[in-house]
Write an enzyme that holds these catalytic residues in place. Sequence first.
Site, PDB file in Angstrom:
ATOM      1  N   GLU A 162     -20.148 -22.835  23.779  1.00 27.76           N
ATOM      2  CA  GLU A 162     -19.029 -23.724  23.456  1.00 27.76           C
ATOM      3  C   GLU A 162     -19.105 -24.308  22.042  1.00 27.76           C
ATOM      4  OE1 GLU A 162     -17.804 -26.563  26.337  1.00 27.76           O
ATOM      5  OE2 GLU A 162     -18.273 -25.256  28.011  1.00 27.76           O
ATOM      6  N   GLU A 176     -19.991 -20.566  33.328  1.00 29.97           N
ATOM      7  CA  GLU A 176     -20.056 -21.911  33.907  1.00 29.97           C
ATOM      8  C   GLU A 176     -18.787 -22.207  34.688  1.00 29.97           C
ATOM      9  OE1 GLU A 176     -20.941 -25.102  31.247  1.00 29.97           O
ATOM     10  OE2 GLU A 176     -22.492 -24.006  30.183  1.00 29.97           O
TER      11      GLU A 176
END
Length: 450
Positions: free
Chosen positions: A168, A355
């Site tokens: 991210e 995730e």
Amino acid sequence: MEFKSLKFPKEFIFGASTAAYQIEGGAYEDGKGLSIWDTFCKQPGRILNGDTGDEACDFYHRYKDDIKIMKEMGLDSFRFSISWPRVFPEGTGKVNQKGLDFYNSLVDELRAASIEPYLTLNHWDMPQSLQDQGGWLNKDTAKHFADYSRFMCENLSDRVKFWTTHNEPHCVASAGHVAGIFAPGHKDIKEGLQVTHNLNLAHGLAVQAMRQSGSAGNKYGIVLAVFPYYPATASIHDHRAAQRWDGYFSRCFLDPIFKGSYPEDMVEYFGDKFPEVTEQELSVISEPIDMLGINCYFRRIIENDPKNAFIGGREFKPRDAAYTQMDWPIYPECLFEVLSMLDKDYDIPELYIIENGAAFHDEVSPDGKVHDARRTRYLHAHIEQAKRAVEQGINLKGYFVWSFLDNFEWALGYSRRFGIVYVDYPTQKRIVKDSGKWYSELLRYNQSLR
Ligand SMILES: OC[C@@H]1[C@@H](O)[C@H](O)[C@@H](O)c2nc(CNc3ccccc3)cn21
């Protein structure tokens, strides 16, 4: 629970995800250097309750026992990150042999348990010594990241096949350099955009470096948070706001990596705040990758908000939705929608959900168990959407739940539990939650069909 609706192809992998700073502890042990999160946590007011990752889940010492739990659970794969300063205390130069020894042992233990290691090189815990030289704002850091990535690949790629550069990167850029709520706690839009570009560049340089040194058959990629973005109303202002959020948080990473250019609407929107970008840099950033990891937990509903100087919008929270303890709306279709968009808009060899999970208030019942039925329902509903994508022919190759263990949730400290395994922090005792038992049954069911 009946699993027929959750039957996946035999090569599909199920795993669980973690990150170094959130689980390892041992923050000052065996020669490890400081990370920016070690520093950030020590700044008063930054972290809820003054929590730190000093000990976390003590995974640094308990990893062998945790791998036994993973094996009993039947995990196919375990995603973890490397603490860069544990291996390179100064970020470059001298190697901390004990740090490298830890990751060699971790990988050996995983393989001995027939669990596939899935590795991330940067899950936000940048060496403080590099931050002192400008951190991601300094393009030299991109080169240092490539050198670190090459080194790790040279040392582990005989046993590690899945390599992702950043987790991210948008979070490092926006939360860390614009909003200032994550390390290093800066608040500067232009800086945040430069960091966005420098992280993309670091990604490309690292993939090139690993490809030169790693073993044949390795797969290289990156992990991005990608959400479906919805306008809060039919107004053109909300539509444009939702497009801007998708433009920055998704396409300012997806487009340069997979298309070799930044989205024109974003370059135009940010104007002179957007960094200088060269064709040579775009060529590096778009170095072909073998897989894309996706973090997706919910959908984001956006309403126009001119007061937001960065991106001109804010999240809208509909009252009729159910929410997790992170105040994230529960919308399982987010996985199918994101995977469908990626499949349609980009040419991506393999996709992994790296995730997906939920924080709910967990407690240990008098029977000594953790009856987290909401988390089991969340996982079931979202894994069903992953199955839907596979049935549509989308090249989804795996699903990893966030997270294996309850852990340090960044600025929220230990106040949020995402684990399928409960951690009693004062004693570091582990308790497999009901959701972990359910996930294990799902994995065993699919393994029985192989
Ligand atoms: O918050 C849960 C996890 C976190 O612990 C991981 O370290 C991180 O990779 C992670 N990313 C998301 C989703 N990303 C997100 C981005 C912007 C706003 C809300 C969530 C959730 N999580």
